[in-house]
Design a protein around this motif. Sequence first.
Motif, mmCIF file in Angstrom:
data_model
loop_
_atom_site.group_PDB
_atom_site.id
_atom_site.type_symbol
_atom_site.label_atom_id
_atom_site.label_comp_id
_atom_site.label_asym_id
_atom_site.label_seq_id
_atom_site.Cartn_x
_atom_site.Cartn_y
_atom_site.Cartn_z
ATOM 1 N N MET A 154 57.467 16.102 26.872
ATOM 2 C CA MET A 154 58.085 16.353 25.569
ATOM 3 C C MET A 154 58.075 15.095 24.700
ATOM 4 N N GLY A 155 57.587 15.248 23.457
ATOM 5 C CA GLY A 155 57.586 14.133 22.519
ATOM 6 C C GLY A 155 56.398 13.206 22.612
ATOM 7 N N VAL A 156 55.435 13.482 23.474
ATOM 8 C CA VAL A 156 54.235 12.647 23.559
ATOM 9 C C VAL A 156 53.357 12.881 22.329
ATOM 10 N N VAL A 157 52.882 11.773 21.721
ATOM 11 C CA VAL A 157 51.998 11.851 20.556
ATOM 12 C C VAL A 157 50.788 10.957 20.796
ATOM 13 N N ILE A 158 49.601 11.511 20.618
ATOM 14 C CA ILE A 158 48.354 10.764 20.810
ATOM 15 C C ILE A 158 47.508 10.914 19.552
ATOM 16 N N GLY A 159 47.182 9.791 18.902
ATOM 17 C CA GLY A 159 46.513 9.796 17.619
ATOM 18 C C GLY A 159 45.021 10.080 17.675
ATOM 19 N N GLU A 160 44.454 10.246 16.510
ATOM 20 C CA GLU A 160 43.081 10.731 16.353
ATOM 21 C C GLU A 160 42.026 9.845 17.003
ATOM 22 N N THR A 161 42.109 8.533 16.809
ATOM 23 C CA THR A 161 41.046 7.647 17.305
ATOM 24 C C THR A 161 41.411 6.981 18.628
ATOM 25 N N THR A 162 42.425 7.524 19.295
ATOM 26 C CA THR A 162 42.786 7.015 20.617
ATOM 27 C C THR A 162 41.666 7.297 21.615
ATOM 28 N N ILE A 163 41.376 6.314 22.466
ATOM 29 C CA ILE A 163 40.408 6.479 23.551
ATOM 30 C C ILE A 163 41.137 6.169 24.857
ATOM 31 N N ILE A 164 41.152 7.122 25.768
ATOM 32 C CA ILE A 164 41.872 6.979 27.029
ATOM 33 C C ILE A 164 40.875 7.074 28.179
ATOM 34 N N GLY A 165 40.950 6.120 29.100
ATOM 35 C CA GLY A 165 40.058 6.103 30.252
ATOM 36 C C GLY A 165 40.503 7.061 31.348
ATOM 37 N N ASP A 166 40.105 6.778 32.571
ATOM 38 C CA ASP A 166 40.403 7.647 33.708
ATOM 39 C C ASP A 166 41.699 7.224 34.404
ATOM 40 N N ASP A 167 42.330 8.197 35.072
ATOM 41 C CA ASP A 167 43.490 7.953 35.939
ATOM 42 C C ASP A 167 44.663 7.333 35.180
ATOM 43 N N VAL A 168 44.933 7.838 33.997
ATOM 44 C CA VAL A 168 46.046 7.355 33.176
ATOM 45 C C VAL A 168 47.236 8.307 33.326
ATOM 46 N N LEU A 169 48.424 7.728 33.467
ATOM 47 C CA LEU A 169 49.661 8.499 33.655
ATOM 48 C C LEU A 169 50.612 8.217 32.500
ATOM 49 N N VAL A 170 51.104 9.274 31.843
ATOM 50 C CA VAL A 170 51.976 9.158 30.681
ATOM 51 C C VAL A 170 53.256 9.948 30.927
ATOM 52 N N TYR A 171 54.394 9.315 30.690
ATOM 53 C CA TYR A 171 55.672 10.007 30.796
ATOM 54 C C TYR A 171 56.158 10.428 29.411
ATOM 55 N N GLN A 172 57.259 11.157 29.363
ATOM 56 C CA GLN A 172 57.727 11.772 28.133
ATOM 57 C C GLN A 172 58.058 10.738 27.052
ATOM 58 N N GLY A 173 57.859 11.155 25.794
ATOM 59 C CA GLY A 173 58.233 10.318 24.665
ATOM 60 C C GLY A 173 57.277 9.198 24.322
ATOM 61 N N VAL A 174 56.132 9.149 24.949
ATOM 62 C CA VAL A 174 55.162 8.074 24.702
ATOM 63 C C VAL A 174 54.392 8.355 23.416
ATOM 64 N N THR A 175 54.176 7.301 22.624
ATOM 65 C CA THR A 175 53.353 7.401 21.417
ATOM 66 C C THR A 175 52.175 6.442 21.508
ATOM 67 N N LEU A 176 50.981 6.970 21.339
ATOM 68 C CA LEU A 176 49.774 6.159 21.192
ATOM 69 C C LEU A 176 49.321 6.372 19.760
ATOM 70 N N GLY A 177 49.810 5.514 18.851
ATOM 71 C CA GLY A 177 49.671 5.792 17.429
ATOM 72 C C GLY A 177 49.103 4.648 16.626
ATOM 73 N N GLY A 178 49.092 4.842 15.311
ATOM 74 C CA GLY A 178 48.610 3.835 14.382
ATOM 75 C C GLY A 178 49.756 3.066 13.748
ATOM 76 N N THR A 179 49.403 2.136 12.862
ATOM 77 C CA THR A 179 50.417 1.299 12.214
ATOM 78 C C THR A 179 50.452 1.471 10.700
ATOM 79 N N GLY A 180 49.605 2.310 10.147
ATOM 80 C CA GLY A 180 49.579 2.471 8.702
ATOM 81 C C GLY A 180 48.548 3.483 8.275
ATOM 82 N N LYS A 181 48.023 3.313 7.064
ATOM 83 C CA LYS A 181 47.078 4.270 6.501
ATOM 84 C C LYS A 181 45.639 3.761 6.542
#
Length: 209
Positions: free
Chosen positions: A85-112
């Motif tokens: 719940m609450g996980v956000v992953i942005g458009e240009t995010t690149i994630i490799g193998d064997d990655v573990l994410v818990y709730q509320g994590v944001t992989l985001g940007g800093t502006g426009k």
Amino acid sequence: MFLNRINEDIQTIFEKDPAASCLLEVICCYPGLHALILHRIAHKLYKWGLPCIPRMISNISRFLTGIEIHPGATIGRRFFIDHGMGVVIGETTIIGDDVLVYQGVTLGGTGKEHGKRHPTIKDNVVFGSGAKVLGNITIGSNVRVGAGSVVVTDVPDDSTVVGIPGRLIVHKGEKINQLQHDIIPDPVKDALNELANEINELKRIVKND
């Protein structure tokens, strides 16, 4: 290929979540799995250049699971979102193998800004609950990001990041247990303890003089 990926995702849940008890439970009750399956469909359509529909699938996924993954995000194998719940992953995010994410994590940007504006995550990374990783930065392999941390700079391989802003503790050559994301160093506490020890030593010296 698609079914093989789903099977691999299911096996990953059994390996990383001790609460997973049976196949039916995993298929029916794991929103992270549902979000990942819908993302793989949306991402394929996005790569084909199909307008609107990938974002619609992403929005449906967010409504059903509470997890928002932009269809443009690239996600590797054996990716697991626990609870989610609450996980956000942005458009240009690149994630490799064997990655573990818990709730509320944001992989985001800093502006426009345009172009690559979201993080690149290498292999075997763990993000604790509520961690925020922002901007076009790189998180190296075998990195552990502590719960609630805010990371805005690159992190080298084999490291642990804690705090706001994220402070780096390097563990070169040490294998990280993925499920023990709560066991992280506290550099502030360590520094205060060191200062207290120095003060006590100075008091002892003054007293002896």
